[in-house]
Design a protein around this motif. Structure first.
Motif, PDB file in Angstrom:
ATOM      1  N   ALA A  11      -1.195   6.515  10.958  1.00  0.00           N
ATOM      2  CA  ALA A  11      -0.736   6.516  12.351  1.00  0.00           C
ATOM      3  C   ALA A  11       0.789   6.509  12.437  1.00  0.00           C
ATOM      4  O   ALA A  11       1.373   7.046  13.395  1.00  0.00           O
ATOM      5  CB  ALA A  11      -1.307   5.308  13.079  1.00  0.00           C
ATOM      6  N   LEU A  12       1.448   5.925  11.433  1.00  0.00           N
ATOM      7  CA  LEU A  12       2.905   5.921  11.388  1.00  0.00           C
ATOM      8  C   LEU A  12       3.469   7.246  10.876  1.00  0.00           C
ATOM      9  O   LEU A  12       4.694   7.429  10.827  1.00  0.00           O
ATOM     10  CB  LEU A  12       3.398   4.787  10.480  1.00  0.00           C
ATOM     11  N   PRO A  70       6.871  -1.074   6.456  1.00  0.00           N
ATOM     12  CA  PRO A  70       6.785   0.190   7.194  1.00  0.00           C
ATOM     13  C   PRO A  70       6.610   0.006   8.700  1.00  0.00           C
ATOM     14  O   PRO A  70       7.217   0.721   9.502  1.00  0.00           O
ATOM     15  CB  PRO A  70       5.577   0.900   6.571  1.00  0.00           C
ATOM     16  N   LEU A  71       5.803  -0.947   9.108  1.00  0.00           N
ATOM     17  CA  LEU A  71       5.562  -1.149  10.534  1.00  0.00           C
ATOM     18  C   LEU A  71       6.798  -1.722  11.232  1.00  0.00           C
ATOM     19  O   LEU A  71       7.158  -1.301  12.326  1.00  0.00           O
ATOM     20  CB  LEU A  71       4.364  -2.074  10.745  1.00  0.00           C
ATOM     21  N   ALA A  97       0.831  -1.206   0.000  1.00  0.00           N
ATOM     22  CA  ALA A  97       0.000   0.000   0.000  1.00  0.00           C
ATOM     23  C   ALA A  97       0.868   1.259   0.000  1.00  0.00           C
ATOM     24  O   ALA A  97       0.625   2.198  -0.769  1.00  0.00           O
ATOM     25  CB  ALA A  97      -0.923  -0.010   1.214  1.00  0.00           C
ATOM     26  N   LEU A  98       1.889   1.287   0.847  1.00  0.00           N
ATOM     27  CA  LEU A  98       2.749   2.463   0.902  1.00  0.00           C
ATOM     28  C   LEU A  98       3.487   2.644  -0.419  1.00  0.00           C
ATOM     29  O   LEU A  98       3.643   3.777  -0.906  1.00  0.00           O
ATOM     30  CB  LEU A  98       3.746   2.329   2.050  1.00  0.00           C
ATOM     31  N   THR A  99       3.935   1.559  -1.026  1.00  0.00           N
ATOM     32  CA  THR A  99       4.632   1.647  -2.306  1.00  0.00           C
ATOM     33  C   THR A  99       3.727   2.233  -3.383  1.00  0.00           C
ATOM     34  O   THR A  99       4.158   3.064  -4.196  1.00  0.00           O
ATOM     35  CB  THR A  99       5.144   0.262  -2.735  1.00  0.00           C
ATOM     36  N   ALA A 100       2.470   1.826  -3.395  1.00  0.00           N
ATOM     37  CA  ALA A 100       1.525   2.343  -4.394  1.00  0.00           C
ATOM     38  C   ALA A 100       1.328   3.850  -4.234  1.00  0.00           C
ATOM     39  O   ALA A 100       1.272   4.589  -5.227  1.00  0.00           O
ATOM     40  CB  ALA A 100       0.191   1.612  -4.274  1.00  0.00           C
TER      41      ALA A 100
END
Length: 400
Positions: A52-53, A395-396, A17-20
């Motif tokens: 949240a991150l 990421p987490l 998701a973050l990559t997208a």
């Protein structure tokens, strides 16, 4: 075991998701749902976790005209106050540093003019100190550090194999020195290093003129020399140990200038800024970066000075010979030119394109498009991509 597998899958979905979002492929939650192939509820949970991150921001106003009526799709963007990475580029005239956010955004950058001596800690220490000042001024968390160097980088050791244009010895442990300087500055950040043109190519593929290319060839000049890179299916082709694509040492003029590698007439010395200045009868100014002098010469005098036009034609001719050979061997679907070469393309795209097509089998048959790079600081953005990659993967796990 089952809970651990669920955790691994959860981390993987966050990374995808973050990559997208990072690559601009999902600017709304509905688009992200389609990219991930999950339910809307899962996408909602994933985007909430990334927010949240401190990595993304969520705007509840609809940003997708295709969203279902009554179900506005939330807009997704990189958090403007989120973490950044430190990027450093060393070149023959000194260094440039930047802090770079997700999405390839250069938040702040500055350069340092400096002689680059044999000890890498000299220039890297100065660059890290300058970058640390940028980080303090931004007030943002540093998630990693990336370094771009004018040399092939041997993996897995992170050593500079052939730093021909700076005084470092062959095999200089640039990753280890960079890591030491980052630690000395009090930054708790993982460190990465790569060849400057390779990293520029990675950045262009992810955020610039190379988006969507399957077989992307990038050729670029720095202040001295010519480098190349090949991106295949989104990944840099680096050979068996990180040393491929030393295109600067293709012979394009057998009777030409002596090259640092011991040969004569290499692309490295026939199509870089000093070659243009010499062909135009200009003596380089030691107080001005060589690339800047060459670009300014083309901008200010190409239209009015026949000697400058002739010099540009000579460099274009040598560049076309090298490009044609590379097109024949690699069969790229796109060629991106950076540095001085981008400006030569802007001045006379028809001539360069025709020469490459005339001298290459695949260039004639398919008309391989030549494009100029679009990123102002591609090698820095590429160095940042190295530092961001662990965060994009998990990421987490990295920031949680």
């Amino acid at each position: 075991m089952e809970s651990r597998q669920k955790l691994t899958r959860g981390h993987a979905v966050l990374g995808r998701a973050l990559t997208a979002v990072h690559l601009g492929q999902a600017r709304t939650r509905s688009r992200l749902t389609a990219e991930l192939g999950v339910t809307r509820a899962t996408t909602g949970a994933v985007t909430a976790e990334l927010a949240a991150l401190g990595l993304i921001s969520i705007d509840t106003r609809s940003g997708d005209p295709a969203a279902t009526p009554g179900r506005p799709s939330h807009r997704l963007a990189i958090d403007p106050d989120g973490p950044v990475v430190l990027a450093v580029q060393v070149h023959v005239d000194g260094f440039r540093v930047a802090i770079v956010g997700l999405g390839g955004e250069v938040v702040a950058t500055t350069a340092g003019r400096r002689y680059v001596p044999a000890d890498p800690s000299d220039v890297l220490g100065a660059a890290v100190d300058t970058g640390n000042d940028l980080l303090r001024a931004s007030g943002r968390r540093c998630a990693g550090a990336g370094l771009a160097v004018p040399s092939a980088v041997a993996e897995p050791d992170g050593t500079a194999l052939n730093p021909l244009h700076v005084a470092w010895r062959a095999g200089a442990p640039v990753r280890a020195v960079f890591t030491e300087q980052i630690a000395r500055a009090g930054l708790n950040a993982p460190c990465f290093v790569g060849n400057d043109v390779n990293l520029g190519a990675l950045a262009e593929h992810r955020h610039g003129a190379g988006r969507g290319a399957t077989h992307l060839l990038v050729i670029a000049t720095g202040h001295r020399g010519v480098g190349g890179a090949f991106v295949v299916d989104g990944k840099l082709y680096t050979g068996s140990s990180g040393l491929s694509m030393e295109v600067g040492h293709l012979t394009v003029n057998p009777e030409g200038r002596p090259c640092h590698c011991g040969n004569r007439g290499c692309l490295d010395v026939e199509a870089d800024p000093p070659a243009l200045l010499e062909a135009a009868g200009r003596v380089p100014d030691p107080d001005v970066p060589l690339l800047r002098q060459a670009i300014d010469l083309l901008r200010d005098e190409h239209a009015t000075d026949p000697l400058v036009r002739a010099a540009a034609h000579t460099v274009v001719d040598r560049l076309a010979t090298g490009l044609a050979g590379l097109v024949n061997v690699l069969n790229p679907d796109r060629v991106v030119l950076g540095g001085l070469h981008r400006h030569l393309l802007d001045l006379d795209a028809d001539r360069l394109t025709a020469l490459v097509a005339d001298r290459s089998l695949w260039g004639r048959g398919r008309g391989v498009p030549l494009m100029g790079s679009t990123l102002a600081h591609g090698s820095l953005v590429g160095a940042a991509e190295l530092a961001w990659q662990p965060v994009l993967d998990d990421p987490l796990g990295v920031l949680g």
